[in-house]
Design an enzyme around this catalytic site. Structure first.
Site, short mmCIF file in Angstrom:
data_model
loop_
_atom_site.label_atom_id
_atom_site.label_comp_id
_atom_site.label_asym_id
_atom_site.label_seq_id
_atom_site.Cartn_x
_atom_site.Cartn_y
_atom_site.Cartn_z
N SER A 1 22.77 -34.13 15.95
CA SER A 1 21.48 -33.64 16.30
C SER A 1 21.47 -32.12 16.25
O SER A 1 20.19 -31.46 16.11
CB SER A 1 21.00 -34.15 17.50
OG SER A 1 21.85 -33.48 18.76
N ASP B 1 19.61 -33.11 32.00
CA ASP B 1 19.99 -34.52 31.85
C ASP B 1 20.90 -35.00 32.68
O ASP B 1 21.64 -34.73 33.17
CB ASP B 1 20.74 -34.77 30.49
CG ASP B 1 20.48 -35.81 29.51
OD1 ASP B 1 20.68 -36.80 30.29
OD2 ASP B 1 19.98 -35.85 28.53
N ASP C 1 15.72 -35.39 36.14
CA ASP C 1 14.52 -35.84 35.14
C ASP C 1 13.89 -34.60 34.45
O ASP C 1 13.39 -34.07 35.02
CB ASP C 1 13.56 -36.78 36.05
CG ASP C 1 12.72 -37.33 35.02
OD1 ASP C 1 12.58 -37.19 33.77
OD2 ASP C 1 11.99 -38.58 35.64
N ASP D 1 14.44 -32.70 22.64
CA ASP D 1 14.88 -33.83 21.86
C ASP D 1 14.70 -35.10 22.46
O ASP D 1 15.59 -35.96 22.17
CB ASP D 1 16.10 -33.36 20.89
CG ASP D 1 16.28 -34.52 19.58
OD1 ASP D 1 15.13 -34.67 19.21
OD2 ASP D 1 17.34 -34.67 19.53
N LYS E 1 8.91 -38.11 18.55
CA LYS E 1 9.68 -39.53 17.96
C LYS E 1 8.35 -40.41 17.45
O LYS E 1 7.50 -40.45 18.24
CB LYS E 1 10.34 -40.10 19.05
CG LYS E 1 11.58 -39.37 19.44
CD LYS E 1 12.62 -38.61 18.59
CE LYS E 1 13.43 -37.82 19.32
NZ LYS E 1 14.53 -37.34 18.64
#
Length: 359
Positions: free
Chosen positions: A190, A242, A262, A278, A307
């Site tokens: 990525s 994360d 979060d 992302d 997305k």
């Protein structure tokens, strides 16, 4: 001049419908009317304009970089079929004479398995064609500046599309594809998405302004660290947000602080130069998160992916981008917003939001 009423647009295989819907909408907004033609998974779309030289008018009127799903485009003649195998150059040269003068030739194929198998032939034939055209005065000397670039799209050994593209209003890369090498030290592939985004969105002359050592950044949904790796490579100090684990080698750089929180509720302790994201979630929810960061003044620049759903992908992109623009304008925030489905993107698009700039 020969009639150029067909726009040929390269796109990601499987996104022909979105590319066709977008060019139809953008052309209609500019008063250029026609209809799209495509086959599923062929990786390009034709837009046939009703008016003579409508494709040239589109290239002069529309801003190529405003298109999200098109990687490259050109204004074409009718398709050239049944080129003789013993002499393909002569019939092509006969059509070049009626096109706007160019000083360079770009030869392209479709970004499909069949297209990639034609790369070797297309490259060799393009070299021979360019030499012949230059010798006959149909292609200007290399150092002579021209507004247009001659483009040849090869379908097979006897079939091609011939046209032109404005050099300052098209992609500089064949098929609109920037080839990047995967860095073996990066935690995930990525990483190439963010590297390509910086190459595409940020002008070379302004790179030091936007990407320089000592800047601060937040990576939302960072694990395992593909995008964080790019930020560290630019000598930035990064908060990686994360709940999942980060790459151990990346954490040893001393430039990364890992917050197990979060991403949708995290707030930075102070504003940062870059926020990148992302996250795999609904595009509307990610758009709302980006708006929150902009309204709160938490970052100067945001690079994020949306997305896309399986259906109505073009409509979803339109809704998200229009909503973001509308809310920023209502808040009196100056911004620049660009979006593109990059080569290293898959079922997504990449967006760059730069705040406190003219749109």
């Amino acid at each position: 001049m020969t009639d150029l009423n067909t726009l040929l647009l390269h796109c990601r295989s499987g996104f022909e419908k979105e590319c066709a819907a977008e060019i139809t909408a953008r052309c209609a907004e500019a008063g250029i009317y026609g209809y799209p033609q495509f086959e599923p998974s062929q990786a390009y779309v034709l837009f046939i304009c009703y008016e003579a030289n409508g494709a040239l008018a589109a290239m002069r009127t529309l801003r190529f970089r405003s298109l999200v799903f098109a990687r490259q485009w050109c204004a074409c003649l009718s398709r050239l079929d049944d080129l003789p195998a013993h002499d393909r150059i002569t019939p092509i040269a006969g059509h070049v004479a009626g096109l706007p003068q160019s000083s360079e030739l770009m030869v392209e194929v479709a970004d499909t398995t069949e297209g990639r198998e034609l790369h070797g032939f297309a490259r060799k034939f393009g070299s021979a064609l360019a030499q012949s055209l230059r010798r006959d005065g149909l292609l200007l000397p290399r150092k002579q500046r021209a507004e247009w670039r001659l483009q040849l799209f090869v379908l097979d050994g006897r079939t091609c599309w011939l046209g032109v593209a404005r050099i300052d209003n098209s992609s500089p890369w064949p098929m609109g594809i920037l080839r990047l090498k995967f860095p073996q030290q990066a935690p995930s592939r990525s990483t190439l998405k963010l590297e390509e985004a910086w190459h595409y969105f940020i002008p070379v002359r302004r790179k030091d302004e936007f990407l320089s050592g000592g800047m601060t950044a937040v990576d939302l949904g960072a694990a395992p660290g593909g995008w964080t790796w790019q930020l560290v490579k630019q000598h930035m100090f990064v908060i990686a947000v994360d709940n999942g684990p980060m790459n151990a080698d990346l954490m040893e750089s001393g430039q990364v602080e890992h917050r197990r929180e979060d991403a949708f509720t995290f707030a930075p302790p102070k504003p940062v130069d870059w926020m990148v994201c992302d996250i795999v979630d609904k595009p509307a929810r990610v758009t709302e998160l980006m708006l929150q960061w902009a309204l709160n003044g938490w970052c100067r620049n945001a690079m994020f992916n949306l997305k896309l759903p399986m259906k109505q992908r073009f409509d979803e992109v339109e809704r998200c981008l229009e909503y973001l623009q509308r809310e920023l304008a209502a808040a009196g925030i100056g911004y620049r917003l660009d979006a593109r489905q990059l080569y290293h993107d898959r079922e997504e698009i990449t967006c760059w939001l730069s705040l406190n700039q003219a749109g």
